[in-house]
Design a protein around this motif. Structure first.
Motif: not given
Length: 122
Positions: A53-61
């Motif tokens: 959906s594009g609503i939630s995301s995660y990124y490595a530090d």
């Protein structure tokens, strides 16, 4: 599920690249797409992930503030925009998908594409 990653190449430090991952083979509306990378001698690392959906995301530090993950639902294609690239970003980048719900749990990702090589020169 078929995943095709593209967009890698050679870039100077400080430059940018955009990776693409075209997905096919099923309906992906409940999936999560992740981008991983692996360089020689290092373990594979989850760089970023996003719900379809594009609503939630995660990124490595290590990439926060420099990389942006996105999804084009109409094209079933995910993207990883990489800015301010550093030599330590050099790696083979892979896209993967999972139907499970966790954004940052690498073992959940069961379908993988072939990688695309990103080389950042200093």
């Amino acid at each position: 599920v078929q995943l095709q990653a593209s967009g890698g190449g050679l870039v100077q430090a400080g430059g940018s690249l955009r990776l693409s991952c075209a997905a096919s083979g099923r309906t992906f509306s409940n999936y999560i797409m992740g981008w991983f990378r692996q360089s020689p001698g290092k373990e594979r690392e989850l760089v970023a992930s996003i719900t379809w959906s594009g609503i939630s995301s995660y990124y490595a530090d290590s990439v926060k503030g420099r990389f942006t993950i996105s999804i084009d639902n109409a094209k079933n294609t995910g993207y990883l925009r990489m800015n301010s690239l550093k030599p330590e970003d050099t790696a083979v980048y892979y896209c993967a998908v999972t139907v499970k719900a966790r954004l940052n749990y690498p073992p959940d990702f069961g379908s993988w594409g072939l990688g695309t090589l990103v080389t950042v020169s200093s």
